[in-house]
Design an enzyme around this catalytic site. Structure first.
Site, mmCIF file in Angstrom:
data_model
loop_
_atom_site.group_PDB
_atom_site.id
_atom_site.type_symbol
_atom_site.label_atom_id
_atom_site.label_comp_id
_atom_site.label_asym_id
_atom_site.label_seq_id
_atom_site.Cartn_x
_atom_site.Cartn_y
_atom_site.Cartn_z
ATOM 1 N N ARG A 1 8.381 0.645 -1.476
ATOM 2 C CA ARG A 1 7.725 1.929 -1.204
ATOM 3 C C ARG A 1 7.070 1.829 0.169
ATOM 4 O O ARG A 1 6.120 1.071 0.357
ATOM 5 C CB ARG A 1 6.680 2.214 -2.295
ATOM 6 C CG ARG A 1 5.879 3.441 -2.004
ATOM 7 C CD ARG A 1 4.911 3.836 -3.116
ATOM 8 N NE ARG A 1 4.098 4.902 -2.577
ATOM 9 C CZ ARG A 1 2.778 4.862 -2.461
ATOM 10 N NH1 ARG A 1 2.072 3.848 -2.923
ATOM 11 N NH2 ARG A 1 2.133 5.867 -1.902
ATOM 12 N N HIS B 1 0.870 9.173 4.212
ATOM 13 C CA HIS B 1 -0.109 8.151 3.814
ATOM 14 C C HIS B 1 -1.196 8.160 4.898
ATOM 15 O O HIS B 1 -1.399 7.189 5.605
ATOM 16 C CB HIS B 1 0.575 6.788 3.662
ATOM 17 C CG HIS B 1 -0.207 5.792 2.843
ATOM 18 N ND1 HIS B 1 0.312 5.144 1.739
ATOM 19 C CD2 HIS B 1 -1.474 5.328 2.970
ATOM 20 C CE1 HIS B 1 -0.597 4.313 1.242
ATOM 21 N NE2 HIS B 1 -1.691 4.414 1.970
ATOM 22 N N GLU C 1 -2.413 9.504 -2.528
ATOM 23 C CA GLU C 1 -3.857 9.557 -2.803
ATOM 24 C C GLU C 1 -4.580 10.692 -2.080
ATOM 25 O O GLU C 1 -5.473 10.436 -1.255
ATOM 26 C CB GLU C 1 -4.532 8.221 -2.429
ATOM 27 C CG GLU C 1 -4.068 7.036 -3.224
ATOM 28 C CD GLU C 1 -4.821 5.751 -2.874
ATOM 29 O OE1 GLU C 1 -5.805 5.793 -2.111
ATOM 30 O OE2 GLU C 1 -4.417 4.692 -3.363
ATOM 31 N N ASN D 1 -1.832 5.157 -8.703
ATOM 32 C CA ASN D 1 -2.387 3.963 -8.062
ATOM 33 C C ASN D 1 -3.635 3.589 -8.847
ATOM 34 O O ASN D 1 -4.551 4.415 -8.990
ATOM 35 C CB ASN D 1 -2.778 4.235 -6.609
ATOM 36 C CG ASN D 1 -1.576 4.523 -5.728
ATOM 37 O OD1 ASN D 1 -0.427 4.442 -6.179
ATOM 38 N ND2 ASN D 1 -1.826 4.839 -4.472
ATOM 39 N N TYR E 1 -6.709 0.698 -9.349
ATOM 40 C CA TYR E 1 -7.401 -0.496 -8.876
ATOM 41 C C TYR E 1 -8.554 -0.896 -9.804
ATOM 42 O O TYR E 1 -8.693 -2.040 -10.156
ATOM 43 C CB TYR E 1 -7.906 -0.301 -7.441
ATOM 44 C CG TYR E 1 -6.744 -0.313 -6.445
ATOM 45 C CD1 TYR E 1 -6.276 -1.506 -5.932
ATOM 46 C CD2 TYR E 1 -6.097 0.868 -6.084
ATOM 47 C CE1 TYR E 1 -5.190 -1.540 -5.058
ATOM 48 C CE2 TYR E 1 -5.012 0.837 -5.215
ATOM 49 C CZ TYR E 1 -4.563 -0.367 -4.705
ATOM 50 O OH TYR E 1 -3.482 -0.400 -3.859
ATOM 51 N N GLU F 1 0.875 1.678 -6.972
ATOM 52 C CA GLU F 1 0.072 0.668 -6.273
ATOM 53 C C GLU F 1 -0.830 -0.026 -7.276
ATOM 54 O O GLU F 1 -1.448 0.629 -8.126
ATOM 55 C CB GLU F 1 -0.874 1.281 -5.217
ATOM 56 C CG GLU F 1 -0.232 1.669 -3.935
ATOM 57 C CD GLU F 1 -1.238 2.216 -2.923
ATOM 58 O OE1 GLU F 1 -2.421 1.808 -2.938
ATOM 59 O OE2 GLU F 1 -0.820 3.067 -2.120
HETATM 60 O O1 IFM Z 1 -4.775 -0.116 1.358
HETATM 61 C C1 IFM Z 1 -4.996 0.931 0.471
HETATM 62 C C2 IFM Z 1 -3.828 1.905 0.478
HETATM 63 O O2 IFM Z 1 -3.577 2.394 1.743
HETATM 64 C C3 IFM Z 1 -4.105 3.066 -0.447
HETATM 65 N N1 IFM Z 1 -4.489 2.608 -1.750
HETATM 66 C C4 IFM Z 1 -5.509 1.598 -1.846
HETATM 67 C C5 IFM Z 1 -5.169 0.427 -0.949
HETATM 68 C C6 IFM Z 1 -6.243 -0.668 -1.050
HETATM 69 O O3 IFM Z 1 -7.466 -0.174 -0.613
#
Ligand code: IFM
Length: 482
Positions: free
Chosen positions: A92, A136, A181, A309, A311, A382
């Site tokens: 990606r 992005h 995002e 995504n 985290y 992600e």
């Molecule tokens: O590096 C970023 C990415 O560009 C977008 N999502 C989160 C990642 C980590 O912060």
């Protein structure tokens, strides 16, 4: 969560994990143009809002510059060869809008298009399926000067650019992601001022949500009208949001933050309407309540997939900051009546983010509960972690924390969506590691290393880490089972 030695992530656990991946499950890595390409003034590329933001003193940690980054623009064949060695199914990447259309309107830059054309061909020749993200975060600077995503006209501009990318690459790109995002663009860029374009409008930033989503809808139309052969979707960051306590104010403000972080994006896209805020918070969201039915129809066109995504989860507490967690320390947060609180029960990454794989399953459950049959098949587009690592290395570093992070999150994704799992009714198509190689981590500069491959930012030498070999053994184990 205790870190373990990389070598101790044994064959048995890789074998187990490989055995749990469905045969057509996509394993990939993700990256973004501005974070890796460098060559900001090469071959007719125009400046982006991020070029300008990064030049402002104090905006990027340690004054780091994105000018060279990983020099991927000049080293793409080497990077594709690394991915081939890694054995992944898909890459990606993102297309830099100002490289394709330097002014954000008017003529397209053939040399920019040629770069991505070659990249796609190199990927296909290496047996790697291309997933292309159109946006992005690198808005062409002239458009940022006209208001960027606060200006509705940017949505039309974006669709024209999407059509051009589709015309050139649409016969070979397997998956298109319109936006990456939108929440980070609105929250960090327009509401809190910690990302480009550096505006701190707080809730007055919400028109940038609607205009991005409109851009998404128009881009979907443009790609489909141009006859691209790949699937089309969009990617957003999602985090389960929890109140810090059972107190009414914590619960109310957690609800508000959940709207801002998750629902003002996913609801209009998947349900065709903006969510109703709690009465006490309605004034903050008034700009979104004016969206027309025509706009909402455009925004909610059916998608082939939805990208998530993930985290970390987020906890919200009433009262002005400071936050108890590094993720909520933007200065402008001091102007809202809530702050982000820590999850002391979890270990943290280099960024101070909680390591909470269990919340990935919880998130998938929440998405299915909210959107039901309207939730398209998902990709985790992600997931990854940064850890403190040396600037110079002589061989593969033992990044055991990352191996453990990735193994636990991927396992949670797969187990939670398998029969009997908490999100068994979610169709999960694949998982992309963030990210292939250490790169320019936005306002944190080069201070946060997320890569499977170490990059020495003085020599630009790439050195795979142990996590690279872990993912490679997973890909191999999986292929052996097929
Ligand atoms: O590096 C970023 C990415 O560009 C977008 N999502 C989160 C990642 C980590 O912060």
């Amino acid at each position: 969560m205790a870190a373990q030695n990389a070598d101790a992530v044994n064959t048995a656990s890789v074998q187990d994990l490989a055995g749990r991946l469905r045969p057509n499950f996509t394993l990939g890595v993700a990256a973004a143009a501005f974070q890796i390409e460098g060559a900001l003034a090469a071959d007719g590329r125009g400046p982006s809002g991020w070029d300008a933001f990064a030049e402002k003193p104090g905006s990027i940690m340690n004054g780091h510059s994105p000018a060279v980054a990983c020099d991927h623009y000049n080293r793409a064949p080497e990077d594709v060869a690394l991915m081939k060695e890694l054995g992944i199914d898909s890459y990606r990447f993102s297309i830099s809008w100002p490289r394709i259309q330097p002014d954000g309107r008017g003529p397209f830059n053939t040399q920019g298009l040629d770069f991505y054309d070659r990249l796609v061909d190199q990927l296909l020749a290496a047996g790697i399926s291309p997933m292309a993200t159109l946006y992005h975060w690198d808005t062409p600077l002239p458009l940022e000067h006209s208001g960027g995503w606060m200006n509705r006209a940017t949505a039309e501009r974006f669709a024209a650019y999407a059509a051009a990318a589709g015309r050139r690459l649409g016969d070979r790109v397997a998956q298109w992601v319109t936006l990456n995002e939108p929440v980070s663009v609105t929250l960090n860029g327009y509401a809190l001022g910690v990302h480009a374009p550096g505006r701190d409008l707080l809730f007055d930033a919400l028109p940038s949500v609607h205009h991005q989503l409109l851009g998404h809808g128009l881009a979907v139309q443009a790609l489909r009208a141009g006859g691209v052969t790949g699937g089309i979707g969009l990617t957003n960051l999602h985090s389960p949001v929890r109140p810090a306590s059972r107190k009414l104010t914590d619960r109310l403000l957690a609800k508000v933050f959940d709207l801002v972080l998750n629902r003002v994006y996913a609801d209009p896209i998947l349900l065709g309407r903006y969510p109703k805020p709690p009465l006490a918070a309605r004034h903050w969201f008034k700009s979104l309540s004016k969206a027309s039915d025509d706009d909402l129809r455009l925004i909610s066109q059916p998608l082939d997939f939805y990208g998530v995504n993930y985290y970390y989860p987020v906890k919200v507490a009433a009262g002005k900051g400071p936050a108890d967690t590094p993720a909520g320390t933007a200065h402008a947060m001091m102007r809202v009546p809530f702050h982000l609180a820590a999850f002391p029960e979890y270990a943290t990454t280099g960024f101070g983010w909680p390591v909470a794989p269990d919340h990935l399953g919880i998130l998938l459950r929440e998405l299915k509960d909210r959107y039901g049959a309207a939730l398209p098949p998902l990709y985790i587009t992600e997931n990854g972690a940064s850890f403190p690592e040396p600037e110079h290395v002589t061989g593969p570093i033992a990044d055991s924390g990352r191996i453990e992070y990735l193994a636990h999150h991927l396992d949670e994704a797969v187990v939670s969506t398998a029969p009997g799992g908490i999100a068994h009714d979610v169709e999960l198509l694949g998982y992309y590691v963030w990210t292939l190689m250490d790169n320019f981590e936005w306002a944190a500069g080069y201070s946060q290393r997320f890569g499977l491959v170490h990059v020495d930012f003085e020599t630009l030498k790439r050195t795979p880490k142990k996590s690279f070999y872990w993912l490679q053994s997973l890909s191999r184990a999986r292929k052996a089972l097929a």
